[in-house]
Design an enzyme around this catalytic site. Structure first.
Site, PDB file in Angstrom:
ATOM      1  N   GLU A 280      63.394  52.786  81.244  1.00 23.99           N
ATOM      2  CA  GLU A 280      61.941  52.910  81.075  1.00 23.99           C
ATOM      3  C   GLU A 280      61.408  54.135  81.820  1.00 23.99           C
ATOM      4  OE1 GLU A 280      57.938  50.123  81.815  1.00 23.99           O
ATOM      5  OE2 GLU A 280      59.893  49.543  82.659  1.00 23.99           O
ATOM      6  N   LYS A 352      54.698  49.997  74.776  1.00 18.07           N
ATOM      7  CA  LYS A 352      54.852  48.735  75.497  1.00 18.07           C
ATOM      8  C   LYS A 352      53.613  47.858  75.339  1.00 18.07           C
ATOM      9  CE  LYS A 352      56.169  47.058  80.120  1.00 18.07           C
ATOM     10  NZ  LYS A 352      56.520  47.485  81.493  1.00 18.07           N
ATOM     11  N   CYS A 386      60.984  46.422  79.248  1.00 18.13           N
ATOM     12  CA  CYS A 386      60.857  45.724  80.529  1.00 18.13           C
ATOM     13  C   CYS A 386      60.175  44.351  80.426  1.00 18.13           C
ATOM     14  CB  CYS A 386      60.138  46.622  81.531  1.00 18.13           C
ATOM     15  SG  CYS A 386      60.370  46.107  83.257  1.00 18.13           S
TER      16      CYS A 386
END
Length: 518
Positions: A280, A352, A386
């Site tokens: 990430e 995200k 994540c």
């Protein structure tokens, strides 16, 4: 059928032609030497059965080793014309006065089969020697990808478009600098980077033996075969690599780009990987101030970093998942991941959707859509970033949309609670959805590391230990029986879970709530 399967699977023809010619030679000897009708009857059937796969494989052999198409078509036409003349010749060599043993006819056929065997052996050896000669002159060409192949020279490693004109430097090296693109393409098997597919008998036997036995998942790329080529494990559709890199602390994107290039080269050339995943926000670094992150995001746009990395993917013929701060309208920043295929095309850009804590929410804008599902080498792939992994609904939705492999770049900090996420939750997500999961975390000490690749049965294929780059093969047939007892997707009862998507049941946190890693 067996010959067709294995010769096509391994694109190796000469070995099978030699085998069947030897079988036919033995049968003709039996026909000449024996007067037993049962033996002769048996030999006739085996002779006919040996000639058929031999002829079919010869056609494929010529098709694979002669280029361009006009030359190939001429060679095939000549071969078929000679072959079809057999009917006329047989009437002259199998004479009625030679019956019932027809020794003359059998002897002539036997002689032609021996001549054919010698010719194939000479051609096979000649092609291997020619391959080695070109390797010495121009460098070793990988057989993994015929369109974009890795060239290894004594001084450096580079990538060349085998079917195209190459770079200006390539053309000078090959002596083609004064030729047009069409002239270079028309060189066909005379091109400097053309290599005929040849392997030894022992190598083919080893491959077939491996195909006929139960295979275990292989976690590391196997050694090359002595000619600079790295073979994939039998049954492998996609070879996946994960890199556990160190997070930047100053937003120096140029440094990260250099690392991406270095690892892409290594994953492609040393491991023959098809896909490489980075952690990430790898380009900028994670946990930086808004000012530094914004500066990095602007640099990525101004210096056309993504366009450059598309060229890197194309250059090394490897798909890349690149994670970075994506700047929109010069003020909105998304925590994004872009998936680039081996041809340099962008397959998807995912933003995200589940930001963790205020430190991410104050810096980034939440994405509004889950990752699309795209294909890489026939494997359907989707992306989570994540904290998305910790929402079980995300992985389930992507799986229901057809994903078979979930790519999860992450920046999981070092803590006791996060240990369970990396150690348990990653494997759980893979197992409960029966998907492969590639988990790429940033490296310790600031981050917990523990990057890994997990199979659909929840078992690890590999995990970062000493080497920051890990590689595993996607081998679907290894999991057919492993997941038969738990068909979770089929046994679901979605109507019982409607509250999941009902905003009425949205949980609100107290105003003074604080996220913690402890």
């Amino acid at each position: 059928m067996t010959t067709a399967y294995f010769s096509d699977r391994y694109t190796r023809r000469a070995i099978f032609i030699m085998f069947w010619l030897i079988v036919v030679i033995i049968r003709f000897i039996m026909l000449i030497a024996s007067q037993n009708l049962n033996v002769k009857y048996f030999a006739v059937f085996l002779t006919a059965g040996g000639i058929s796969p031999c002829m079919a494989t010869c056609i494929a052999f010529i098709s694979c080793n002669i280029s361009p198409h006009t030359k190939r078509a001429t060679a095939l036409a000549f071969m078929l014309s000679v072959g079809n003349s057999g009917g006329a010749i047989s009437g002259q060599i199998y004479r009625s006065q030679d019956g019932p043993r027809f020794i003359l006819g059998h002897a002539i056929n036997l002689g032609f089969c021996v001549l054919g065997l010698i010719s194939v052996i000479i051609l096979f050896i000649s092609l291997r020697l020619e391959n080695r000669r070109r390797d010495r002159l121009y460098g070793v060409v990988s057989s993994r990808n015929r369109k974009i192949s890795v060239i290894t020279t004594e001084l450096k490693k580079e990538v060349v478009d085998v079917c195209g004109i190459g770079s200006e430097e390539d053309r000078r090296k090959w002596g083609y600098e004064h030729m047009s693109e069409e002239e270079i393409r028309d060189l066909g098997d005379k091109h400097a980077t053309w290599r005929s597919p040849t392997k030894s008998v022992l190598h083919i036997a080893k491959l077939i033996r491996g195909e006929l036995t139960a295979l275990t998942d292989i976690q590391i790329a196997v050694p090359d075969d002595g000619y600079g080529r790295v073979e994939h494990n039998e049954g492998s559709i996609l070879r996946v690599a994960v890199y556990e890199g160190v997070s930047l602390t100053d937003g120096n994107v140029a440094l990260s780009v250099a690392e991406v290039e270095s690892q892409a080269k290594r994953a492609s050339q040393e491991h023959s990987a098809h896909l490489l995943i980075f952690p990430e926000l790898f380009l900028s670094g994670y946990g930086l101030s808004r000012e530094v992150t914004l500066s990095a995001a602007r640099y990525i746009i101004q210096e056309k970093v993504i366009a450059h990395l598309r060229n890197v993917a194309r250059h090394y013929s490897i798909a890349l998942l690149i994670c970075y701060p994506e700047l929109v309208d010069d003020e909105k920043i998304y925590n994004s991941a872009t998936l680039i295929n081996e041809h340099g095309d962008i397959l998807l850009t995912y933003r995200k959707t589940h930001l963790w804590a205020n430190e991410e929410r104050e810096l980034f804008i939440e994405g509004e859509q889950l990752s699309p599902v795209v294909e890489i080498r026939s494997i359907r792939v989707a992306v989570m970033i994540c904290y998305d992994l910790e929402m079980c609904e995300v992985a389930r939705c992507l799986t229901l949309s057809g994903a078979q492999l979930l790519l999860v770049p992450t920046a999981l900090a070092t803590s006791l609670s996060n240990e369970n996420i990396a150690r348990l939750m990653v494997r759980t997500r893979a197992f409960e959805n029966h998907v492969w999961l590639a988990y790429a975390n940033l490296a310790p000490p600031q981050f917990i590391g523990q990057s890994r690749i997990v199979g659909p049965d929840g078992n690890e294929l590999c995990r970062v230990d000493k080497d920051q780059l890990i590689v595993a093969d996607i081998i679907p047939k290894n999991y057919v029986s492993a997941v038969q007892g738990t068909p979770y997707l089929a046994d679901r009862r979605p109507l019982l879970y409607t509250s999941i998507s009902d905003p009425t049941y949205h949980v609100k946190l107290p105003i003074d709530y604080k996220y913690t890693d402890d």
